[in-house]
Design an enzyme around this catalytic site. Structure first.
Site, PDB file in Angstrom:
ATOM      1  N   LEU A 127       0.822  -1.137  -0.127  1.00 40.23           N
ATOM      2  CA  LEU A 127      -0.225   0.162  -0.015  1.00 40.23           C
ATOM      3  C   LEU A 127       0.983   1.142   0.033  1.00 40.23           C
ATOM      4  O   LEU A 127       1.488   1.512   1.125  1.00 40.23           O
ATOM      5  CB  LEU A 127      -0.977   0.060   1.154  1.00 40.23           C
ATOM      6  CG  LEU A 127      -1.888  -1.096   1.277  1.00 40.23           C
ATOM      7  CD1 LEU A 127      -2.428  -1.536   2.723  1.00 40.23           C
ATOM      8  CD2 LEU A 127      -2.923  -0.821   0.276  1.00 40.23           C
ATOM      9  N   THR A 128       0.818   1.933  -1.207  1.00 39.92           N
ATOM     10  CA  THR A 128       1.604   3.309  -1.230  1.00 39.92           C
ATOM     11  C   THR A 128       0.869   4.294  -0.359  1.00 39.92           C
ATOM     12  O   THR A 128      -0.158   4.478  -0.454  1.00 39.92           O
ATOM     13  CB  THR A 128       1.757   3.521  -2.691  1.00 39.92           C
ATOM     14  OG1 THR A 128       2.468   2.605  -3.489  1.00 39.92           O
ATOM     15  CG2 THR A 128       2.301   4.900  -2.801  1.00 39.92           C
ATOM     16  N   ALA A 179       5.352  -0.151  -2.168  1.00 36.43           N
ATOM     17  CA  ALA A 179       6.101  -0.214  -3.288  1.00 36.43           C
ATOM     18  C   ALA A 179       7.321   0.819  -3.040  1.00 36.43           C
ATOM     19  O   ALA A 179       6.999   1.803  -2.595  1.00 36.43           O
ATOM     20  CB  ALA A 179       5.415   0.211  -4.683  1.00 36.43           C
ATOM     21  N   GLN A 235       8.520  -4.515  -1.451  1.00 35.97           N
ATOM     22  CA  GLN A 235       7.900  -4.694  -2.845  1.00 35.97           C
ATOM     23  C   GLN A 235       8.722  -3.659  -3.941  1.00 35.97           C
ATOM     24  O   GLN A 235       9.111  -2.458  -3.759  1.00 35.97           O
ATOM     25  CB  GLN A 235       6.592  -4.315  -3.138  1.00 35.97           C
ATOM     26  CG  GLN A 235       6.080  -4.575  -4.345  1.00 35.97           C
ATOM     27  CD  GLN A 235       4.550  -3.946  -4.864  1.00 35.97           C
ATOM     28  OE1 GLN A 235       4.228  -2.980  -4.561  1.00 35.97           O
ATOM     29  NE2 GLN A 235       3.701  -4.791  -5.367  1.00 35.97           N
ATOM     30  N   ALA A 242       3.165  -5.748 -11.788  1.00 30.96           N
ATOM     31  CA  ALA A 242       1.570  -5.401 -11.884  1.00 30.96           C
ATOM     32  C   ALA A 242       1.486  -3.979 -11.970  1.00 30.96           C
ATOM     33  O   ALA A 242       2.193  -3.044 -12.233  1.00 30.96           O
ATOM     34  CB  ALA A 242       0.980  -5.936 -10.588  1.00 30.96           C
ATOM     35  N   TYR A 252       2.870  -0.837 -14.336  1.00 32.09           N
ATOM     36  CA  TYR A 252       4.264  -0.292 -14.048  1.00 32.09           C
ATOM     37  C   TYR A 252       5.373  -0.846 -15.086  1.00 32.09           C
ATOM     38  O   TYR A 252       5.010  -1.741 -15.785  1.00 32.09           O
ATOM     39  CB  TYR A 252       4.734  -0.191 -12.811  1.00 32.09           C
ATOM     40  CG  TYR A 252       3.714   0.493 -11.877  1.00 32.09           C
ATOM     41  CD1 TYR A 252       3.576   2.027 -12.077  1.00 32.09           C
ATOM     42  CD2 TYR A 252       2.791   0.027 -10.867  1.00 32.09           C
ATOM     43  CE1 TYR A 252       2.568   2.747 -11.322  1.00 32.09           C
ATOM     44  CE2 TYR A 252       2.062   0.937 -10.329  1.00 32.09           C
ATOM     45  CZ  TYR A 252       1.890   2.266 -10.640  1.00 32.09           C
ATOM     46  OH  TYR A 252       0.767   2.943  -9.905  1.00 32.09           O
ATOM     47  N   GLY A 311      -5.886  -5.231   1.558  1.00 27.39           N
ATOM     48  CA  GLY A 311      -5.367  -3.885   1.525  1.00 27.39           C
ATOM     49  C   GLY A 311      -6.088  -2.895   2.311  1.00 27.39           C
ATOM     50  O   GLY A 311      -5.614  -2.474   3.525  1.00 27.39           O
ATOM     51  N   ARG A 312      -7.051  -2.242   1.752  1.00 24.35           N
ATOM     52  CA  ARG A 312      -7.517  -1.073   2.463  1.00 24.35           C
ATOM     53  C   ARG A 312      -8.240  -1.380   3.968  1.00 24.35           C
ATOM     54  O   ARG A 312      -7.924  -0.633   4.730  1.00 24.35           O
ATOM     55  CB  ARG A 312      -8.817  -0.566   1.738  1.00 24.35           C
ATOM     56  CG  ARG A 312      -8.237   0.262   0.343  1.00 24.35           C
ATOM     57  CD  ARG A 312      -9.240   0.199  -0.862  1.00 24.35           C
ATOM     58  NE  ARG A 312      -9.603  -0.749  -1.450  1.00 24.35           N
ATOM     59  CZ  ARG A 312     -10.194  -0.929  -2.541  1.00 24.35           C
ATOM     60  NH1 ARG A 312     -10.395  -0.023  -3.086  1.00 24.35           N
ATOM     61  NH2 ARG A 312     -10.294  -2.309  -3.170  1.00 24.35           N
TER      62      ARG A 312
HETATM   63  C1  LIG Z   1      -3.807   3.541  -0.892  1.00 22.24           C
HETATM   64  C2  LIG Z   1      -3.578   2.295  -1.840  1.00 22.24           C
HETATM   65  C3  LIG Z   1      -2.126   2.135  -2.163  1.00 22.24           C
HETATM   66  C4  LIG Z   1      -1.720   1.082  -2.867  1.00 22.24           C
HETATM   67  N1  LIG Z   1      -0.566   0.809  -3.257  1.00 22.24           N
HETATM   68  C5  LIG Z   1       0.068  -0.312  -3.731  1.00 22.24           C
HETATM   69  C6  LIG Z   1       1.355  -0.563  -4.059  1.00 22.24           C
HETATM   70  O1  LIG Z   1       2.192   0.099  -3.593  1.00 22.24           O
HETATM   71  N2  LIG Z   1       1.763  -1.782  -4.717  1.00 22.24           N
HETATM   72  C7  LIG Z   1       0.776  -2.615  -5.171  1.00 22.24           C
HETATM   73  O2  LIG Z   1       1.154  -3.497  -5.893  1.00 22.24           O
HETATM   74  N3  LIG Z   1      -0.249  -2.363  -5.074  1.00 22.24           N
HETATM   75  C8  LIG Z   1      -0.829  -1.164  -4.440  1.00 22.24           C
HETATM   76  N4  LIG Z   1      -2.269  -1.054  -4.075  1.00 22.24           N
HETATM   77  C9  LIG Z   1      -3.180  -1.963  -4.383  1.00 22.24           C
HETATM   78  C10 LIG Z   1      -3.518  -2.869  -3.178  1.00 22.24           C
HETATM   79  O3  LIG Z   1      -2.335  -3.900  -2.963  1.00 22.24           O
HETATM   80  C11 LIG Z   1      -4.292  -4.132  -3.383  1.00 22.24           C
HETATM   81  O4  LIG Z   1      -4.337  -4.864  -4.541  1.00 22.24           O
HETATM   82  C12 LIG Z   1      -5.913  -3.189  -3.439  1.00 22.24           C
HETATM   83  O5  LIG Z   1      -6.088  -2.341  -2.497  1.00 22.24           O
HETATM   84  C13 LIG Z   1      -7.080  -4.309  -3.243  1.00 22.24           C
HETATM   85  O6  LIG Z   1      -7.004  -4.950  -2.102  1.00 22.24           O
HETATM   86  P1  LIG Z   1      -8.265  -4.329  -0.941  1.00 22.24           P
HETATM   87  O7  LIG Z   1      -9.646  -4.408  -1.606  1.00 22.24           O
HETATM   88  O8  LIG Z   1      -8.070  -5.409   0.077  1.00 22.24           O
HETATM   89  O9  LIG Z   1      -7.924  -2.993  -0.604  1.00 22.24           O
HETATM   90  C14 LIG Z   1      -2.796   0.291  -3.250  1.00 22.24           C
HETATM   91  C15 LIG Z   1      -4.061   0.271  -2.808  1.00 22.24           C
HETATM   92  C16 LIG Z   1      -4.341   1.243  -2.136  1.00 22.24           C
HETATM   93  C17 LIG Z   1      -5.848   1.582  -1.856  1.00 22.24           C
END
Ligand SMILES: Cc1cc2nc3c(=O)[nH]c(=O)nc-3n(C[C@H](O)[C@H](O)[C@H](O)COP(=O)(O)O)c2cc1C
Length: 350
Positions: free
Chosen positions: A26-27, A58, A100, A179, A182, A319-320
């Protein structure tokens, strides 16, 4: 109720996870201006150490990989030392954490790295992504410079060095970010890869750079500590193209023999279906890849547990809900109500 989520899971002889709940990458854009992790990030990750495995936000492998403000790096000593504080705190709290590794390719913007001496945005082909950096509307995306053979050799070396730096910083392994549109993903889709050399047109050619990165990192730190995230379904920073299907068929067949720690789907909502994958991204990968698979994307503990029971994937990334609930794992285990996620929570690390 969710018993299968709380089973230990052995990835390989080196790594066993204490449960099947992963914290998704989660960025958060909260590193300092030198892209060094902060004390607030140390506390943020340590609070989530009950996850079977944390995947870090990431983290860029070199300056020209940056496409968002204050994303952390893993390419100099100060960054390694900053991450060391994070990994020590997570380990002290009984957790495990992978880094990551990220290069944003055509989603990079020179605004973030021109001080490092280069302004070139690098990608497979001179095809830009639409729009501008989120919340920085003046930073419109640029037409990238197609990478040369020398550029690719240097990128592979830089990925391997960042993986070695991650191990120096105390990470248990790395997840290569292949993924979400990028750099690595840009080679795997026809929308962004228009090359007519050894890196374009055919599945073997389009998978060549991604597999070179995987192999260089496996050679450097071991396949047991190397994982990969992929997005066979184009959904973010990328237009769909049915010709991508054979590219991923080929990639998955090649990945199986690498015996990576795991493969992780890159998707925001795993109920999304793709015509050319004949269903969801996770169902497609499960069919074409026999080793450990991580599912993600709008799952609750309930639906994720059911998906594992149905053998749709082996591990669940969250994630969220993990942003909203630092104690997500304990709340699920104890059947406590969860705090609902809202985008407002992104302005602060807690
Ligand atoms: C705020 C935010 C930042 C994210 N940053 C990344 C990241 O750095 N690298 C990545 O592969 N996915 C990133 N994602 C995607 C999440 O890893 C995940 O696939 C997505 O939130 C769906 O899962 P969830 O429904 O449980 O949140 C991000 C998602 C959110 C909401």
């Amino acid at each position: 109720m969710f018993d299968n989520l709380f089973e230990a899971y052995t990835l390989n002889a080196t790594l066993t996870l204490k449960n099947r709940i992963l914290m998704a990458p989660l960025t958060r854009c909260m590193a300092d201006d030198d892209l060094v992790p902060t004390e607030a990030m140390v506390a943020y990750y340590a609070r989530r150490a009950e996850a079977g495995l944390i995947i870090s936000e990431a983290t860029i492998i070199r300056p020209d990989g940056q496409g968002y403000p204050n994303t952390p790096g893993l390419f100099n000593g100060a960054q390694i030392a900053g991450w060391r504080k994070v990994t020590d705190a997570v380990h002290h709290a009984g957790g495990k954490i992978f880094a990551q590794l990220w290069h944003t390719g055509r989603v990079a913007h020179p605004h973030f790295f021109s001080a490092s001496g280069t302004t070139a945005v690098m990608a497979p082909s001179a095809v830009s992504v639409e729009g501008s950096v989120p919340r920085m509307r003046q930073l419109t995306y640029q037409v990238p410079t197609p990478v040369t053979d020398d550029d690719m050799a240097q990128l592979v070396a830089d990925y391997a060095q960042a993986a070695a730096n991650a191990i120096d910083a105390g990470f248990d392994g790395v997840e290569i970010h292949g993924a979400n549109g990028y750099l690595i993903d840009q080679f795997l889709h026809h929308d962004s890869n228009r090359r007519d050399d050894d890196y374009g047109q055919t599945p073997e050619n389009m998978a060549r750079f991604p597999l070179a990165v995987v192999d260089a990192i496996c050679d450097r730190i071991g396949n047991d500590r190397t994982a990969l995230r992929v997005s066979p379904g184009a959904y973010f920073n990328m237009a769909a193209d049915s010709r991508d299907r054979p590219v991923f068929d080929y990639l998955l067949s090649q990945l199986e023999s690498r015996e990576l720690a795991y493969l992780h789907i890159g998707i925001f909502d795993d109920s999304m279906t793709f015509d050319y994958l004949e269903g969801t991204a996770s169902a497609y990968v499960r069919k074409h890849y026999a080793n450990t698979l991580v599912g993600v994307g709008c799952y609750s503990a309930d639906t994720g547990s059911a998906a594992i029971a149905d053998n749709k994937f082996d591990l669940l990334a969250i994630g969220r809900p993990f942003i909203a609930n630092p104690d997500y794992v304990a709340k699920v285990r104890d059947n406590q109500p969860l705090v609902a996620y809202s985008d407002d929570m992104l302005t602060q690390l807690s």
